[in-house]
Scaffold this motif. Structure first.
Motif, PDB file in Angstrom:
ATOM      1  N   ALA A 114      -2.536  -1.039   3.040  1.00 54.04           N
ATOM      2  CA  ALA A 114      -3.375  -1.685   1.822  1.00 54.04           C
ATOM      3  C   ALA A 114      -3.394  -0.855   0.765  1.00 54.04           C
ATOM      4  O   ALA A 114      -2.675  -1.130  -0.271  1.00 54.04           O
ATOM      5  N   ALA A 115      -4.008   0.121   0.773  1.00 57.38           N
ATOM      6  CA  ALA A 115      -4.409   1.410  -0.266  1.00 57.38           C
ATOM      7  C   ALA A 115      -3.044   1.974  -0.790  1.00 57.38           C
ATOM      8  O   ALA A 115      -2.791   2.075  -1.843  1.00 57.38           O
ATOM      9  N   ALA A 116      -2.266   2.319   0.243  1.00 53.21           N
ATOM     10  CA  ALA A 116      -0.969   3.037  -0.144  1.00 53.21           C
ATOM     11  C   ALA A 116      -0.136   2.228  -0.734  1.00 53.21           C
ATOM     12  O   ALA A 116       0.616   2.464  -1.758  1.00 53.21           O
ATOM     13  N   ALA A 117       0.037   0.844  -0.439  1.00 55.16           N
ATOM     14  CA  ALA A 117       0.760  -0.149  -0.987  1.00 55.16           C
ATOM     15  C   ALA A 117       0.406  -0.363  -2.416  1.00 55.16           C
ATOM     16  O   ALA A 117       1.271  -0.512  -3.349  1.00 55.16           O
ATOM     17  N   SER A 118      -0.685  -0.397  -2.671  1.00 55.52           N
ATOM     18  CA  SER A 118      -1.507  -0.435  -4.016  1.00 55.52           C
ATOM     19  C   SER A 118      -1.217   0.455  -4.945  1.00 55.52           C
ATOM     20  O   SER A 118      -0.486   0.376  -6.104  1.00 55.52           O
ATOM     21  N   ALA A 119      -1.035   1.748  -4.440  1.00 59.17           N
ATOM     22  CA  ALA A 119      -0.879   2.723  -5.169  1.00 59.17           C
ATOM     23  C   ALA A 119       0.544   2.559  -5.646  1.00 59.17           C
ATOM     24  O   ALA A 119       0.973   2.968  -6.846  1.00 59.17           O
ATOM     25  N   ARG A 120       1.539   2.438  -4.545  1.00 61.58           N
ATOM     26  CA  ARG A 120       3.101   2.619  -4.836  1.00 61.58           C
ATOM     27  C   ARG A 120       3.236   1.531  -5.992  1.00 61.58           C
ATOM     28  O   ARG A 120       3.876   1.593  -6.834  1.00 61.58           O
ATOM     29  N   LEU A 121       2.629   0.320  -5.788  1.00 64.21           N
ATOM     30  CA  LEU A 121       2.792  -0.774  -6.982  1.00 64.21           C
ATOM     31  C   LEU A 121       2.439  -0.484  -8.189  1.00 64.21           C
ATOM     32  O   LEU A 121       3.073  -0.524  -9.190  1.00 64.21           O
ATOM     33  N   ALA A 122       1.347   0.390  -8.210  1.00 63.90           N
ATOM     34  CA  ALA A 122       0.671   0.641  -9.437  1.00 63.90           C
ATOM     35  C   ALA A 122       1.698   1.919 -10.264  1.00 63.90           C
ATOM     36  O   ALA A 122       1.920   1.716 -11.427  1.00 63.90           O
ATOM     37  N   GLN A 123       1.972   2.536  -9.341  1.00 67.04           N
ATOM     38  CA  GLN A 123       2.924   3.803  -9.716  1.00 67.04           C
ATOM     39  C   GLN A 123       4.375   3.396 -10.524  1.00 67.04           C
ATOM     40  O   GLN A 123       4.639   3.917 -11.552  1.00 67.04           O
TER      41      GLN A 123
END
Length: 218
Positions: A114-123
């Protein structure tokens, strides 16, 4: 060798996804616009557009692009729809849902994913209408109702709670059944009850907690 990801993304859409009866123009546009290579673990980035399931860690895997395309098409999303995704994974399908719909709430049982996906989406700037929550969909509760629900893993039988989260006229995409033959379906929440439309056969990993009970034979 440097990979031209834009070119191989175009090839994926035209040579894999479209020939598998994904003909919805908006879905093809989303798959062309969202860079799948940005959502694949670094070790498998060169295979981002291959016709393969890819491991993403924590015992999970990323669906084949053709299955993602058929899933997005099966949901028949409108630009004003509110969507619930069950199983965020890398966030690639989440980004595509966000491209196609007004609002996306995505649940992921593995906090690290969840954290990694959130970071990718934000990036990548795909987070303006997307929210990811670390939660178990089989224990999660909400009073909210959705126009569409996208389940990115298989279930033995469709949990009643998923259907309850649909608005009248809402659609639920899910793969159900038992390997080696599972069925992708679209469940429609109609006035006279749920109507289930069979879409295609495939095989996916089970959603955590939604696998069939072990059978014991004497």
């Amino acid at each position: 060798m440097t990979i031209d990801y834009a070119k191989v993304r175009e090839n994926m859409v035209e040579q894999q996804v479209r020939p598998w009866d994904v003909l919805d123009g908006r879905v093809l546009e989303a798959l062309s616009a969202v860079p799948r290579d940005a959502f694949v673990p670094e070790a498998y980035r060169a295979l981002a557009y291959a016709d393969l399931e890819l491991p993403i860690g924590h015992g999970q895997s990323m669906m084949k692009p053709v299955v993602e395309g058929r899933m997005l098409q099966g949901l028949e999303l409108d630009a004003g729809d509110e969507v619930l995704e069950i199983g965020t994974g890398t966030g690639f399908v989440t980004a595509c849902l966000g491209y196609l719909a007004r609002d996306v709430h995505s649940l992921e049982i593995v906090p690290e994913l969840a954290a990694a996906a959130s970071a990718r989406l934000a990036q990548r700037g795909h987070d303006s209408n997307v929210r990811i929550e670390a939660a178990d969909a089989l224990a999660w509760n909400t009073s909210r109702r959705f126009d569409a629900i996208c389940v990115t893993a298989a279930v033995d039988t469709v949990p009643a709670r998923f259907v309850e989260w649909l608005r009248p006229g809402g659609r639920l995409f899910v793969v159900r059944g038992r390997a080696p033959v599972m069925e992708a379906v679209c469940l429609r929440n109609e006035v006279n009850g749920a109507r289930i439309e069979s879409l295609f056969e495939t095989e996916l990993q089970y959603l955590a907690g939604a696998a069939p009970a072990p059978e014991f034979h004497l």
